[in-house]
Structure formats: structure tokens, C-alpha cells
Scaffold this active site. Structure first.
Site, PDB file in Angstrom:
ATOM      1  N   ARG A 250      33.684  41.795  49.865  1.00  0.00           N
ATOM      2  CA  ARG A 250      32.736  41.140  50.769  1.00  0.00           C
ATOM      3  C   ARG A 250      33.200  39.696  50.942  1.00  0.00           C
ATOM      4  NH1 ARG A 250      31.335  45.489  52.047  1.00  0.00           N
ATOM      5  NH2 ARG A 250      29.270  46.450  51.913  1.00  0.00           N
TER       6      ARG A 250
ATOM      7  N   HIS B  81      36.786  44.253  59.358  1.00  0.00           N
ATOM      8  CA  HIS B  81      36.004  45.051  58.406  1.00  0.00           C
ATOM      9  C   HIS B  81      36.188  46.561  58.669  1.00  0.00           C
ATOM     10  CE1 HIS B  81      32.216  44.948  55.670  1.00  0.00           C
ATOM     11  NE2 HIS B  81      32.942  46.028  55.434  1.00  0.00           N
TER      12      HIS B  81
ATOM     13  N   GLU C 283      30.282  37.802  59.817  1.00  0.00           N
ATOM     14  CA  GLU C 283      30.894  38.878  60.604  1.00  0.00           C
ATOM     15  C   GLU C 283      29.988  39.228  61.761  1.00  0.00           C
ATOM     16  OE1 GLU C 283      31.821  42.163  58.012  1.00  0.00           O
ATOM     17  OE2 GLU C 283      32.953  40.900  56.654  1.00  0.00           O
TER      18      GLU C 283
HETATM   19  P1  NAP Z   1      32.274  50.030  41.939  1.00  0.00           P
HETATM   20  O1  NAP Z   1      32.904  51.316  41.564  1.00  0.00           O
HETATM   21  O2  NAP Z   1      30.860  49.765  41.529  1.00  0.00           O
HETATM   22  O3  NAP Z   1      33.233  48.863  41.391  1.00  0.00           O
HETATM   23  C1  NAP Z   1      32.857  47.556  41.241  1.00  0.00           C
HETATM   24  C2  NAP Z   1      33.532  47.002  39.989  1.00  0.00           C
HETATM   25  O4  NAP Z   1      33.232  45.603  39.906  1.00  0.00           O
HETATM   26  C3  NAP Z   1      33.002  47.667  38.706  1.00  0.00           C
HETATM   27  O5  NAP Z   1      34.106  48.056  37.924  1.00  0.00           O
HETATM   28  C4  NAP Z   1      32.190  46.579  38.029  1.00  0.00           C
HETATM   29  O6  NAP Z   1      32.278  46.577  36.637  1.00  0.00           O
HETATM   30  C5  NAP Z   1      32.865  45.327  38.562  1.00  0.00           C
HETATM   31  N1  NAP Z   1      31.962  44.184  38.558  1.00  0.00           N
HETATM   32  C6  NAP Z   1      30.716  44.110  39.057  1.00  0.00           C
HETATM   33  N2  NAP Z   1      30.221  42.879  38.894  1.00  0.00           N
HETATM   34  C7  NAP Z   1      31.176  42.171  38.256  1.00  0.00           C
HETATM   35  C8  NAP Z   1      31.248  40.842  37.789  1.00  0.00           C
HETATM   36  N3  NAP Z   1      30.224  39.985  37.948  1.00  0.00           N
HETATM   37  N4  NAP Z   1      32.380  40.437  37.175  1.00  0.00           N
HETATM   38  C9  NAP Z   1      33.401  41.301  37.006  1.00  0.00           C
HETATM   39  N5  NAP Z   1      33.396  42.581  37.414  1.00  0.00           N
HETATM   40  C10 NAP Z   1      32.285  42.998  38.033  1.00  0.00           C
HETATM   41  O7  NAP Z   1      32.290  49.817  43.505  1.00  0.00           O
HETATM   42  P2  NAP Z   1      33.407  50.315  44.562  1.00  0.00           P
HETATM   43  O8  NAP Z   1      33.035  51.630  45.093  1.00  0.00           O
HETATM   44  O9  NAP Z   1      34.757  50.098  43.959  1.00  0.00           O
HETATM   45  O10 NAP Z   1      33.141  49.248  45.729  1.00  0.00           O
HETATM   46  C11 NAP Z   1      33.325  47.862  45.462  1.00  0.00           C
HETATM   47  C12 NAP Z   1      32.865  47.019  46.627  1.00  0.00           C
HETATM   48  O11 NAP Z   1      33.799  47.139  47.695  1.00  0.00           O
HETATM   49  C13 NAP Z   1      31.540  47.443  47.270  1.00  0.00           C
HETATM   50  O12 NAP Z   1      30.426  46.917  46.573  1.00  0.00           O
HETATM   51  C14 NAP Z   1      31.645  46.884  48.671  1.00  0.00           C
HETATM   52  O13 NAP Z   1      31.102  45.575  48.731  1.00  0.00           O
HETATM   53  C15 NAP Z   1      33.149  46.786  48.898  1.00  0.00           C
HETATM   54  N6  NAP Z   1      33.601  47.716  49.956  1.00  0.00           N
HETATM   55  C16 NAP Z   1      34.178  47.199  51.077  1.00  0.00           C
HETATM   56  C17 NAP Z   1      34.621  48.057  52.070  1.00  0.00           C
HETATM   57  C18 NAP Z   1      35.269  47.535  53.317  1.00  0.00           C
HETATM   58  O14 NAP Z   1      35.106  48.135  54.365  1.00  0.00           O
HETATM   59  N7  NAP Z   1      36.021  46.459  53.249  1.00  0.00           N
HETATM   60  C19 NAP Z   1      34.469  49.449  51.921  1.00  0.00           C
HETATM   61  C20 NAP Z   1      33.887  49.933  50.764  1.00  0.00           C
HETATM   62  C21 NAP Z   1      33.447  49.052  49.776  1.00  0.00           C
HETATM   63  P3  NAP Z   1      31.724  47.790  35.696  1.00  0.00           P
HETATM   64  O15 NAP Z   1      32.704  48.903  35.893  1.00  0.00           O
HETATM   65  O16 NAP Z   1      31.748  47.229  34.346  1.00  0.00           O
HETATM   66  O17 NAP Z   1      30.357  48.098  36.235  1.00  0.00           O
END
Ligand code: NAP
Length: 326
Positions: free
Chosen positions: A237, A285, A266
Site C-alpha cells: 500500500r 495498482h 490513487e
Molecule cells: P499476509 O499473508 O497477511 O502477509 C502480511 C505479512 O506482514 C505477515 O507475514 C505479517 O506477519 C507481516 N506483518 C504485518 N504487520 C507487520 C508489522 N507491523 N511489522 C512486520 N511485519 C508485519 O498478507 P498478503 O496476502 O501477503 O498481503 C499483503 C498486503 O499486500 C495486503 O494487505 C495488501 O495491502 C497488499 N496487496 C496489494 C496488492 C496490489 O494490487 N498491489 C494485491 C494484493 C495485496 P505475521 O506473519 O507474523 O502475521
């Protein structure tokens, strides 16, 4: 009587037709104005809300007294007041997993495009400036064998790390809330404090969700710790990175380049310098924006909504409402 659903982002026709068989559907397509009177009126009667990309506030929830479920067509839930929803007994669902690989592909696209200056050099060809073989001033840098620093090692982070380690022989470092021993085993990944990772990585790739803790996680101080040859990729994000500090660092050559799929605002405001900077690849995006994946996300969101409104457990709930509504 059919329950009522409000749609505020375009859904594929086949899935809309499916919803219409079981529910009364008010479809607003790509809703731009959350104050639209027709939308507000529909919200007043709605049991379910399905969409993405618009900030849902407590004030908006006040206008939706019957709401039982919000089904987001996204994995990120930063647009929703999660605690407020939980307190009100409203189920929030999202779409993890189905977009992981496609978003990781986009992350890797940004790694490759920035390292090899693909957009800048394609523009050079398009302008007719390719009139002799190129010299050092147009060379890029290698990706294979370099160090990939993952800021966030969740589903998408791991999928990008896997591409780097297994496809490109990259050394993987990661900083993440919890350790990931299985990925350390699988990919030889090593966990680091964020500051250490920033100093060691050739590519810093941001995949943490936006939250109060991660807003501006990468600011002036963090950018200052990166190598001047390093490249920043943001596929998470926009607000996880301090955009003004990033522009300054790129301008001053304190880091080499940035590959960005997401921005503080955005669509990108017309006066943003980012799309005009030679060392920036800016995408609109499109992390998950393929035909297959956007359909799979909509499918998941529709299934979540249907199950939740039937009082069953959705496939991918995000919260556990304290007072689930039947
Ligand atoms: P996810 O599986 O929940 O992964 C997020 C990771 O970040 C987890 O491993 C979590 O740790 C870690 N985390 C959370 N808060 C943290 C902090 N304060 N400090 C350090 N690490 C932290 O989510 P995902 O499916 O990979 O998606 C991640 C993000 O990508 C989404 O939330 C979204 O905003 C973004 N996204 C963007 C697009 C795009 O179109 N560009 C598409 C999809 C997603 P733990 O494992 O310990 O919980």
C-alpha cells in the site's frame, strides 16, 4: 423475502447474475461518490455489501443499520474500520490466497523492470533514439544472485521470495512480525531487523499490510539506510512508504530506483513527479489485475457473502464479530 445486497465495484456478469437469483441486488458498478443519495438509500436497507477500494467509515455504517456482512474483493482490509465492524457484529470477509501468485508476479515484474530499466529504455526506442549500440550509461544491474530483502513475509512476500530464491538464485532476507522457520528451511531465507535488512539488500520489497504500525514504515531514516545502488519495490500500500521522502531519495540518487504499484493517493495526482522520473516504474495498482485472478477474487467474495448471509462460516472471514447476526 430476499436479503438485500449493495454492490459498489463492478462484478463479472456471471457472478452478478448468480447473486440476483438469490438476493435483491442494488448494483452501483464503479461507485465514485459514497454520498450518492441512491447509494445511501440502498445502504439503509442492505444486509450485505460487496466491493473494494472505497474507505468504509463508522459514519457510513450508521447509515446501514441492517448490515450483517461486508465482503471485500481484496485481501487488504485497510479501507475498513475492523474493530468497529467487530463491535457492531458485522462480519468482514476478504480474498486471500487467490491473488497471491499474480501479485507476486507483479512484484517480480517491478524488480526486473527497474533493474533492467525496461520502461525507460523501451521509451528510448519508441522515441527513435536507438541509433547505435548502447554504452554504460544505459546499462542496468543484475537481478540473479543478488540479495532480496522482503519487508513482510506473508503469503505474497513468500511467493516473491520463492521466485527470487528458486528462479533467480537470490539470497533472501526478511523482516516480519513473526519468524518463518519453514521458509528459512525451504529458501534459506534469513530473518533480520528492518534496519539491518535495509543496509544489506539490493532489492527491498515491501509486502506488509497497511496498519497503524506500518504507516510510513519506510521513511527518510529507512531510505537513508539503503545502499545507493539499491532498488525499492512497493507492492503493498502506498502509505507504507513516505512518498515525499522517497521522491527526495530518488532525486538525490541516494537509492537507484523504485518500482511502485501503489501510491499515497490513487489514482496518482496529475502533479506527481513519480511517473516522470527515469528511475521510477509506476504501475496503476495492477498487482492482482489479470482476467483470471480478478474473476477468482470476485468468485471468492461472492461465495463469502452468500455463506455469511446464510449464517454459515465464510471461506475467508477477516474478523470474528462479537455478536454475529443470524
Ligand atoms: P499476509 O499473508 O497477511 O502477509 C502480511 C505479512 O506482514 C505477515 O507475514 C505479517 O506477519 C507481516 N506483518 C504485518 N504487520 C507487520 C508489522 N507491523 N511489522 C512486520 N511485519 C508485519 O498478507 P498478503 O496476502 O501477503 O498481503 C499483503 C498486503 O499486500 C495486503 O494487505 C495488501 O495491502 C497488499 N496487496 C496489494 C496488492 C496490489 O494490487 N498491489 C494485491 C494484493 C495485496 P505475521 O506473519 O507474523 O502475521
Amino acid at each position: 423475502m430476499h436479503k438485500r445486497i449493495v454492490v459498489y465495484r463492478p462484478l463479472p456478469e456471471d457472478l452478478l447474475a448468480e447473486l440476483r437469483r438469490d438476493f435483491h441486488v442494488d448494483d452501483f458498478g464503479q461507485l465514485e461518490d459514497l454520498d450518492d443519495p441512491a447509494f445511501r438509500a440502498a445502504l439503509g436497507e442492505a444486509h450485505g455489501l460487496i466491493g473494494a477500494g472505497r474507505p468504509i467509515t463508522a459514519e457510513l455504517l450508521d447509515a446501514a443499520p441492517r448490515l450483517e456482512t461486508i465482503s471485500s474483493v481484496s485481501v487488504g482490509v485497510d479501507a475498513y474500520p475492523v474493530e468497529e465492524l467487530t463491535r457492531r457484529g458485522i462480519q468482514l470477509c476478504h480474498t486471500p490466497d487467490v491473488l497471491t501468485e499474480t501479485t507476486a508476479d507483479t512484484g517480480f515484474l517491478l524488480i526486473m523492470a527497474t533493474a533492467r530499466r525496461a520502461v525507460e529504455l523501451a521509451d528510448f526506442v519508441r522515441r527513435g533514439e536507438w541509433q547505435a549500440s548502447l554504452g554504460e550509461s544505459h546499462f542496468g544491474s543484475d537481478v540473479h544472485g543478488k540479495t532480496l530483502g522482503m519487508v513482510g513475509m506473508g503469503r505474497i512476500g513468500a511467493a516473491i521470495a520463492r521466485r527470487g530464491a528458486l528462479g533467480f538464485g537470490m539470497k533472501v532476507l526478511y523482516s516480519n512480525a513473526s519468524p518463518k522457520p519453514a521458509l528459512e528451511e525451504e529458501l534459506g531465507a534469513r530473518r533480520r531487523e528492518l534496519d539491518e535488512l535495509l543496509g544489506e539488500a539490493d532489492f527491498v520489497c515491501v509486502t506488509v499490510p497497511l496498519s497503524a504500525e506500518t504507516e510510513r514504515l519506510i521513511g527518510q531514516h529507512e531510505l537513508g539506510l539503503m545502499r545507493d545502488s539499491a532498488i525499492l519495490i512497493n507492492i503493498a500500500r502506498g502509505r507504507v512508504v513516505d512518498e515525499a521522502a522517497l521522491i527526495e531519495a530518488l532525486d538525490a540518487g541516494r537509492i537507484r530506483a523504485a518500482g511502485l504499484d501503489v501510491f499515497e493517493h490513487e489514482p496518482l495526482p496529475a502533479d506527481s513527479p513519480l511517473p516522470h522520473m527515469a528511475n521510477v516504474v509506476a504501475l496503476p495498482h495492477i498487482g492482482s489485475a489479470t482476467h483470471e485472478t480478478r474473476h477468482a477474487m470476485a468468485r471468492r467474495a461472492v461465495d463469502n457473502l452468500r455463506l455469511s448471509l446464510a449464517g454459515e462460516r465464510p471461506l475467508s472471514p477477516f474478523n470474528a464479530p462479537v455478536r454475529p447476526r443470524a
